[in-house]
Scaffold this motif. Structure first.
Motif, PDB file in Angstrom:
ATOM      1  N   LYS A 160      30.344  43.339  36.092  1.00 60.06           N
ATOM      2  CA  LYS A 160      29.329  43.156  37.126  1.00 60.06           C
ATOM      3  C   LYS A 160      28.246  42.158  36.720  1.00 60.06           C
ATOM      4  N   HIS A 161      28.342  41.621  35.512  1.00 59.19           N
ATOM      5  CA  HIS A 161      27.380  40.584  35.142  1.00 59.19           C
ATOM      6  C   HIS A 161      27.670  39.337  35.958  1.00 59.19           C
ATOM      7  N   PRO A 162      26.626  38.609  36.389  1.00 60.71           N
ATOM      8  CA  PRO A 162      26.834  37.408  37.212  1.00 60.71           C
ATOM      9  C   PRO A 162      27.858  36.426  36.656  1.00 60.71           C
ATOM     10  N   TYR A 163      27.918  36.259  35.327  1.00 58.34           N
ATOM     11  CA  TYR A 163      28.873  35.315  34.740  1.00 58.34           C
ATOM     12  C   TYR A 163      30.314  35.739  35.016  1.00 58.34           C
ATOM     13  N   ASN A 164      30.581  37.045  34.909  1.00 53.19           N
ATOM     14  CA  ASN A 164      31.931  37.523  35.156  1.00 53.19           C
ATOM     15  C   ASN A 164      32.238  37.621  36.651  1.00 53.19           C
ATOM     16  N   ILE A 165      31.234  37.955  37.439  1.00 59.36           N
ATOM     17  CA  ILE A 165      31.438  37.969  38.891  1.00 59.36           C
ATOM     18  C   ILE A 165      31.834  36.572  39.367  1.00 59.36           C
ATOM     19  N   SER A 166      31.192  35.560  38.814  1.00 61.97           N
ATOM     20  CA  SER A 166      31.508  34.182  39.176  1.00 61.97           C
ATOM     21  C   SER A 166      32.939  33.833  38.785  1.00 61.97           C
ATOM     22  N   LEU A 167      33.379  34.270  37.604  1.00 65.39           N
ATOM     23  CA  LEU A 167      34.752  34.015  37.174  1.00 65.39           C
ATOM     24  C   LEU A 167      35.746  34.698  38.104  1.00 65.39           C
ATOM     25  N   VAL A 168      35.487  35.947  38.437  1.00 66.54           N
ATOM     26  CA  VAL A 168      36.378  36.671  39.355  1.00 66.54           C
ATOM     27  C   VAL A 168      36.385  35.992  40.723  1.00 66.54           C
ATOM     28  N   SER A 169      35.240  35.535  41.173  1.00 67.26           N
ATOM     29  CA  SER A 169      35.158  34.821  42.454  1.00 67.26           C
ATOM     30  C   SER A 169      36.023  33.573  42.433  1.00 67.26           C
ATOM     31  N   ALA A 170      36.009  32.866  41.318  1.00 68.62           N
ATOM     32  CA  ALA A 170      36.837  31.666  41.188  1.00 68.62           C
ATOM     33  C   ALA A 170      38.314  32.014  41.196  1.00 68.62           C
ATOM     34  N   MET A 171      38.663  33.140  40.571  1.00 73.33           N
ATOM     35  CA  MET A 171      40.059  33.581  40.576  1.00 73.33           C
ATOM     36  C   MET A 171      40.519  33.898  42.001  1.00 73.33           C
ATOM     37  N   ILE A 172      39.639  34.498  42.797  1.00 73.66           N
ATOM     38  CA  ILE A 172      39.967  34.787  44.192  1.00 73.66           C
ATOM     39  C   ILE A 172      40.140  33.480  44.966  1.00 73.66           C
ATOM     40  N   ALA A 173      39.228  32.532  44.727  1.00 75.45           N
ATOM     41  CA  ALA A 173      39.296  31.249  45.420  1.00 75.45           C
ATOM     42  C   ALA A 173      40.598  30.516  45.120  1.00 75.45           C
ATOM     43  N   ASN A 174      41.062  30.633  43.878  1.00 73.95           N
ATOM     44  CA  ASN A 174      42.248  29.899  43.456  1.00 73.95           C
ATOM     45  C   ASN A 174      43.565  30.640  43.671  1.00 73.95           C
ATOM     46  N   HIS A 175      43.530  31.983  43.648  1.00 76.76           N
ATOM     47  CA  HIS A 175      44.781  32.746  43.670  1.00 76.76           C
ATOM     48  C   HIS A 175      44.884  33.747  44.818  1.00 76.76           C
ATOM     49  N   GLY A 176      43.793  33.950  45.545  1.00 76.77           N
ATOM     50  CA  GLY A 176      43.823  34.935  46.616  1.00 76.77           C
ATOM     51  C   GLY A 176      43.379  36.305  46.141  1.00 76.77           C
ATOM     52  N   GLU A 177      42.951  37.138  47.070  1.00 78.85           N
ATOM     53  CA  GLU A 177      42.379  38.439  46.726  1.00 78.85           C
ATOM     54  C   GLU A 177      43.390  39.374  46.066  1.00 78.85           C
ATOM     55  N   ALA A 178      44.605  39.448  46.611  1.00 75.34           N
ATOM     56  CA  ALA A 178      45.595  40.389  46.082  1.00 75.34           C
ATOM     57  C   ALA A 178      45.966  40.067  44.641  1.00 75.34           C
ATOM     58  N   GLU A 179      46.214  38.795  44.366  1.00 79.22           N
ATOM     59  CA  GLU A 179      46.603  38.403  43.011  1.00 79.22           C
ATOM     60  C   GLU A 179      45.444  38.559  42.042  1.00 79.22           C
ATOM     61  N   ALA A 180      44.223  38.281  42.519  1.00 75.64           N
ATOM     62  CA  ALA A 180      43.046  38.436  41.668  1.00 75.64           C
ATOM     63  C   ALA A 180      42.843  39.903  41.295  1.00 75.64           C
ATOM     64  N   LYS A 181      43.105  40.806  42.228  1.00 79.11           N
ATOM     65  CA  LYS A 181      42.972  42.235  41.929  1.00 79.11           C
ATOM     66  C   LYS A 181      44.007  42.672  40.900  1.00 79.11           C
ATOM     67  N   GLN A 182      45.225  42.202  41.067  1.00 80.87           N
ATOM     68  CA  GLN A 182      46.280  42.528  40.105  1.00 80.87           C
ATOM     69  C   GLN A 182      45.918  42.011  38.720  1.00 80.87           C
ATOM     70  N   TRP A 183      45.344  40.815  38.682  1.00 83.38           N
ATOM     71  CA  TRP A 183      44.901  40.227  37.412  1.00 83.38           C
ATOM     72  C   TRP A 183      43.808  41.084  36.778  1.00 83.38           C
ATOM     73  N   LEU A 184      42.852  41.517  37.560  1.00 81.01           N
ATOM     74  CA  LEU A 184      41.767  42.345  37.043  1.00 81.01           C
ATOM     75  C   LEU A 184      42.304  43.649  36.452  1.00 81.01           C
ATOM     76  N   GLU A 185      43.272  44.239  37.124  1.00 77.97           N
ATOM     77  CA  GLU A 185      43.878  45.470  36.622  1.00 77.97           C
ATOM     78  C   GLU A 185      44.540  45.231  35.266  1.00 77.97           C
ATOM     79  N   GLY A 186      45.197  44.066  35.136  1.00 77.02           N
ATOM     80  CA  GLY A 186      45.839  43.724  33.872  1.00 77.02           C
ATOM     81  C   GLY A 186      44.848  43.485  32.760  1.00 77.02           C
ATOM     82  N   VAL A 187      43.741  42.792  33.060  1.00 73.71           N
ATOM     83  CA  VAL A 187      42.707  42.539  32.055  1.00 73.71           C
ATOM     84  C   VAL A 187      42.074  43.855  31.617  1.00 73.71           C
TER      85      VAL A 187
END
Length: 337
Positions: A160-187
């Motif tokens: 929830k730190h702004p730096y990580n929120i920004s990274l997750v936002s970029a992952m959504i922008a580049n890969h879509g919400e579903a894939e970004a969620k799957q990635w987050l679960e893996g991390v």
């Protein structure tokens, strides 16, 4: 006659004071004094315009809202794209029509409505243990952080730190919400411990053997190298720039905006233009180990030694659009729990 004389004296005294008052600019800053005061001194030296600064660690948007049209603020300095967009969304800033700013700041690092502008860049990098991992492959990507081979080997601060929120936002922008969620679960599954501490604490954890990889901003490496107590942490890791064979390395910014009711608008624009010029850009990047936003400005020798990288081309404005979605995904996967 007496009334006329009194008026003449009054206006005669007021005119120089008004002129004097106009030769200043008021800054509200999240950035620390040691980072910005040298540039302000140089600006005053070149222009004669005095810079008055109020420093804060939080609450600038709230302060501007409370002050309203009576706010003395001319220029706001802050970090992270989310904070810049917040100022714009809350209508606390105004557009600046400046050819100088448009030429100095690439389009992907400024607001399309000219309400905020980046000043410096920092990457969201992955640090790897020198002893246990070595440098990561050139084709290493953020997506690889979710691979099973890293199970129990990754450290990071709160999602929830702004730096990580920004990274997750970029992952959504580049890969879509579903894939970004799957990635987050893996991390999350690969974390060595519950997210905690700051970026430097993650590098310390790598040195201590608690994890092999750490997620952190690039400029912290420079700070650790030049800190006697933390130098050994820096020497225990390599800095890596993920995404070079994919979308590029995620970049965040420090930036600025002109306050909505800026009483010294002309001077505010002069300061903003100065801060994006060659001299200030070099000074700014040198002192905090960041990357100049203006193309062609030399980075510090230490930063240059880390190597080159290709930055993600997605605009930060688009990244900011996914801020709330990123927070939602972090909650859904219970990243910090």
């Amino acid at each position: 006659m007496k009334k006329l004389l009194a008026s003449a004296i009054l206006f005669g005294l007021a005119a120089p004071q008004a002129a004097l008052a106009a030769e200043e600019v008021n800054v509200y800053s999240y950035r620390q004094p040691f980072l910005v005061e040298p540039m302000f001194k140089e600006f005053t030296k070149e222009t004669g315009i005095k810079v008055n600064v109020k420093f804060a660690k939080k609450g600038l948007a709230e302060k501007l809202q409370q002050e309203g049209e009576y706010s003395p603020a001319d220029v706001i300095l802050t970090t992270d794209i989310s904070r810049l967009v917040e100022l714009s969304d809350k209508k606390l800033v105004q557009a600046v029509d400046s050819k100088v700013l448009d030429e100095n700041v690439p389009a992907q690092y400024r607001d399309s409505d000219e309400e905020w502008f980046a000043l410096t860049l920092r990457t969201r990098s992955v640090y790897s243990s020198r002893d246990r991992v070595g440098r990561l492959p050139a084709d290493f990507d953020y997506m690889d952080l979710a691979n099973p081979e890293w199970k129990g080997k990754i450290c990071t601060r709160s999602g929830k730190h702004p730096y990580n929120i920004s990274l997750v936002s970029a992952m959504i922008a580049n890969h879509g919400e579903a894939e970004a969620k799957q990635w987050l679960e893996g991390v999350k599954a690969n974390l060595a411990r519950k997210p905690q501490g700051n970026d430097r604490a993650q590098v310390k954890a790598v040195k201590e053997g608690l994890c092999d990889l750490a997620i952190g901003n690039s400029y912290y490496l420079g700070k650790m190298v030049n800190d006697e107590k933390q130098k050994s942490w820096a020497e225990a890791v390599y800095i890596n720039f993920p995404g070079q064979k994919d979308n590029g390395t995620h970049v965040n910014v420090s930036g600025m905006a002109m306050a909505k009711y800026a009483p010294n608008k002309a001077n505010a624009q002069k300061l903003m233009e100065f801060l994006t010029g060659d001299k200030a850009q070099h000074m700014y990047a040198e002192v905090n180990y960041e990357y100049p936003v203006k193309t062609g400005v030399e980075r510090s020798a230490l930063v240059a030694s880390w190597g080159d990288f290709r930055a993600d081309k997605v605009s930060l404005e688009k990244v900011a659009d996914y801020h709330s979605t990123a927070i939602k995904l972090l909650d859904e996967v219970k990243f910090d729990l």
